[in-house]
Every structure is written in structure tokens, then in C-alpha cells.
Design an enzyme around this catalytic site. Structure first.
Site, PDB file in Angstrom:
ATOM      1  N   CYS A 138       4.576 -19.191  -0.876  1.00  0.00           N
ATOM      2  CA  CYS A 138       3.601 -20.243  -1.208  1.00  0.00           C
ATOM      3  C   CYS A 138       2.209 -19.658  -1.431  1.00  0.00           C
ATOM      4  O   CYS A 138       1.485 -19.379  -0.470  1.00  0.00           O
ATOM      5  CB  CYS A 138       3.570 -21.291  -0.102  1.00  0.00           C
ATOM      6  SG  CYS A 138       2.397 -22.612  -0.422  1.00  0.00           S
ATOM      7  N   CYS A 141      -0.652 -21.808  -0.130  1.00  0.00           N
ATOM      8  CA  CYS A 141      -0.853 -21.748   1.331  1.00  0.00           C
ATOM      9  C   CYS A 141      -1.512 -20.431   1.745  1.00  0.00           C
ATOM     10  O   CYS A 141      -2.386 -20.426   2.600  1.00  0.00           O
ATOM     11  CB  CYS A 141       0.478 -21.833   2.084  1.00  0.00           C
ATOM     12  SG  CYS A 141       1.662 -22.992   1.434  1.00  0.00           S
ATOM     13  N   ASP A 142      -1.053 -19.334   1.182  1.00  0.00           N
ATOM     14  CA  ASP A 142      -1.401 -18.019   1.736  1.00  0.00           C
ATOM     15  C   ASP A 142      -2.330 -17.168   0.866  1.00  0.00           C
ATOM     16  O   ASP A 142      -2.788 -16.120   1.309  1.00  0.00           O
ATOM     17  CB  ASP A 142      -0.107 -17.220   2.004  1.00  0.00           C
ATOM     18  CG  ASP A 142       0.781 -17.927   3.027  1.00  0.00           C
ATOM     19  OD1 ASP A 142       0.227 -18.619   3.905  1.00  0.00           O
ATOM     20  OD2 ASP A 142       2.015 -17.789   2.949  1.00  0.00           O
TER      21      ASP A 142
END
Ligand code: NAP
Length: 312
Positions: A138, A141-142
Site C-alpha cells: 500500500c 499507507c506507507d
């Protein structure tokens, strides 16, 4: 005497943000509500590390903590959370009948499917070894954690292209590694990739080995035609080779698209009246926790209207 099936107004299947939000709204709407969350409730967010883009958290929240909070909130409000999976769903009868992994049958007047989708992985042991230590599924997300670093994205579709472009905001260089000699991604995204000086398109290559010690330090990629191996010294590798929706339970019972996602109208209604779908299981585009929570809310409001006999 045979044991009576336990009966609920609304049954939610799935325990990610869509499922818990749906259950919270359903129970607060006055419906007796069951949520079937499987053995480890929490969904995909259990696999992420820190979440910084879920509103309401000033400091980053660990994915598992966020899901624990949602579960406690649901329970406090009166949702009956079952740590059981639903193994069979009879959507032809009313009330609907759900069989759980412990063999019990539950009845519900409306069902909300929030079973999610799993990011596909390459399936290599070294990929698994560095999962959460540089290997991620992701970028949204990261990506933030790779400011000033070099990263690789694996895949050639819209997700891989969007991830690569997103990552250029943080990374100094982004290698987009695709197994063929042309991308599946839309023309517009391809144009953007080609115009971005931080992106290097690496065609005809597949990962051979993710490398590192405590954390990822590189990935060896192999040319699919020549067999030549090239080392990319990256500290992040984002796998973007598609998602698989968890729709095995309803295959042949609800209308699904060619990829297996549940087809809904804009109000989360599926092809069976009284059955709604929320979150990634019906989302081919966004796959974000906050979007899943939003569709969970919609599904619950629709299910409440349905059981009260006033659905639009
Ligand atoms: P996708 O379109 O299925 O693309 C997956 C990519 O991964 C393909 O390029 C595929 O290669 C590659 N791949 C699959 N298995 C692989 C493996 N084992 N090893 C190496 N490469 C592998 O998935 P997606 O990009 O997640 O998109 C899913 C859907 O969402 C699509 O319909 C897409 O259009 C849509 N979407 C739209 C947007 C947007 O409109 N902004 C954004 C994201 C996603 P091949 O090309 O060789 O098959």
C-alpha cells in the site's frame, strides 16, 4: 428438541472498517446486529503499520489498534461480534441464513457484505520476509516513510502507475518494474509516468529476490527474455499486482463483475434485495479505510430502511 437458530435484524460479514462502521450504524439504528469477523477480526488494516490518514488521530495510529477500537466501540454499543467466519450464505430464503465456521446457523433480515479484498502478493519467501520492513502492499499507507529514498513498484496496471506517481512525492527515484514490454495502465497515466524525471520504467523484468538484513536494502530483478539480473538498491518495494475480492461466499448468488467484485448501485444495494455490500469487496477504485467506513455507513442506513419496509 432442535436448537433454535439465533436471529438478528442485520448481519454484517467482515471486520474491516466497512464492517464495523456498518455494525455501529445498524445497532444505533435500533437493529439487533451481528458481526461475523473471523478468527482475527480487523481486515487488511491488521497488516499495515502506522496509519496517518484516518481522520481524528493527531498522532499515527497502528492499524491493529484502530481495529481494536472499532471492535470495542461496536461491542459497547451492543453489536454481537462473533469470532467466526461465515462459510455458507443462503440468500434465496427469507430470512437469510448464514452458516458459521462452527456449524451454527444464524438468521438475518438483511445482510451487509464487507468481506474486503486482499492485495495480491508475488508469493516469494523473501517478499514475505521483508513485508512491513520495506516491502509493502500500500503506497498510500506507507509511501510517506520513504522520503529521500529510492523505491521500486512492481506491476504494470493503473494501481502500479498511480503508486509510482504518488511515491515521487517522497522518493528521490522510483523504478516501475513490469513483467511485459508495455504497461496495462491507462494512456494518461503512462504519459504522466514518462514525463516524470524521477520515474524509471523497467520493462520485461520480474523480481527474483528481495534482499536485506533487518530491513530491505535492495531487490534483484530478472529480465524475462535474457535472464540477466539487475540489482536495484531500494529500501522500499511496493507490490501493486492487483487485488482479489473475497467473494467466494456469494459467487453465483449475487451479480459480480469480471474481476469478482460485487456489483452495487450507488446506495450499496446488490442484485438481491436486502443484501448490501460495503468496502473493498465492491470497490475497484479507492480501497481506502475511510472510503470503506463511509460505504459501511451507507449500507447500514439502507439495510435499516429495508427491514423497516421503507427502502427507496
Ligand atoms: P490490474 O489492472 O489487474 O493490474 C495488475 C498488474 O500487475 C498488471 O500489469 C499485471 O501484469 C501485473 N501482475 C499481475 N500478476 C503479476 C505477477 N505475478 N508478477 C508480476 N506482475 C504481475 O490491477 P490494478 O492495477 O490494481 O487495477 C485494478 C482495477 O482497478 C483496474 O480495473 C484498474 O483500471 C482500476 N484502477 C483504476 C484506477 C484509476 O482509474 N485511477 C486506479 C487504480 C486502479 P500484466 O499487465 O502482464 O497482466
Amino acid at each position: 428438541m432442535t436448537e433454535q437458530n439465533e436471529k438478528f435484524d442485520i448481519a454484517v460479514i467482515g471486520s474491516g472498517p466497512a464492517g464495523f462502521t456498518a455494525a455501529i450504524y445498524a445497532v444505533r439504528g435500533g437493529a439487533s446486529t451481528a458481526l461475523f469477523g473471523g478468527m482475527a477480526p480487523g481486515g487488511q488494516l491488521l497488516l499495515t503499520t502506522e496509519i496517518e490518514n484516518y481522520p481524528g488521530f493527531v498522532d499515527p495510529v497502528v492499524g491493529a489498534d484502530l481495529m481494536q477500537r472499532m471492535m470495542k466501540q461496536s461491542s459497547r454499543l451492543g453489536v454481537k461480534v462473533f469470532q467466526e467466519s461465515v462459510t455458507a450464505a443462503d440468500l434465496a430464503q427469507r430470512p437469510f441464513k448464514l452458516t458459521s465456521s462452527n456449524g451454527k446457523i444464524y438468521e438475518a433480515r438483511a445482510v451487509i457484505l464487507a468481506t474486503g479484498a486482499q492485495a495480491r502478493w508475488l508469493g516469494m519467501p523473501s517478499e514475505q520476509k521483508y513485508s512491513g520492513k520495506g516491502v509493502s502492499g500500500c503506497a498510500t499507507c506507507d509511501g510517506f516513510f520513504f522520503r529521500g529514498k529510492e523505491v521500486a513498484v512492481i506491476g504494470g496496471g493503473d494501481t502500479a502507475a498511480e503508486d509510482a506517481l504518488f511515491l515521487t512525492k517522497f522518493a528521490t527515484k522510483v523504478f516501475l518494474v513490469h513483467r511485459r514490454d508495455n504497461l496495462r495502465a491507462s494512456f494518461r497515466l503512462q504519459e504522466k509516468l514518462k514525463a516524470n524525471p524521477k520515474v524509471e520504467l523497467v520493462y520485461d523484468h520480474v523480481p527474483q529476490e528481495f534482499l536485506g538484513e533487518a530491513k530491505l536494502t535492495g531487490v534483484d530483478i530478472k529480465h524475462v527474455k535474457t535472464g540477466e539480473v539487475r540489482r536495484l538498491n531500494v529500501t522500499g518495494a511496493f507490490i501493486a499486482i492487483g487485488h482479489t475480492p473475497a467473494t467466494q461466499l456469494v459467487k453465483g448468488k449475487l451479480n459480480l463483475d469480471a474481476e469478482g467484485y460485487i456489483i452495487t448501485d450507488e446506495h450499496t444495494a446488490t442484485s438481491v434485495p436486502g443484501v448490501y455490500a460495503a468496502g473493498d469487496v465492491a470497490d475497484t477504485r479507492y480501497k481506502q479505510a475511510v472510503v470503506a467506513a463511509g460505504t459501511g455507513c451507507k449500507a447500514a442506513l439502507e439495510a435499516l430502511a429495508f427491514i423497516e419496509g421503507c427502502s427507496k
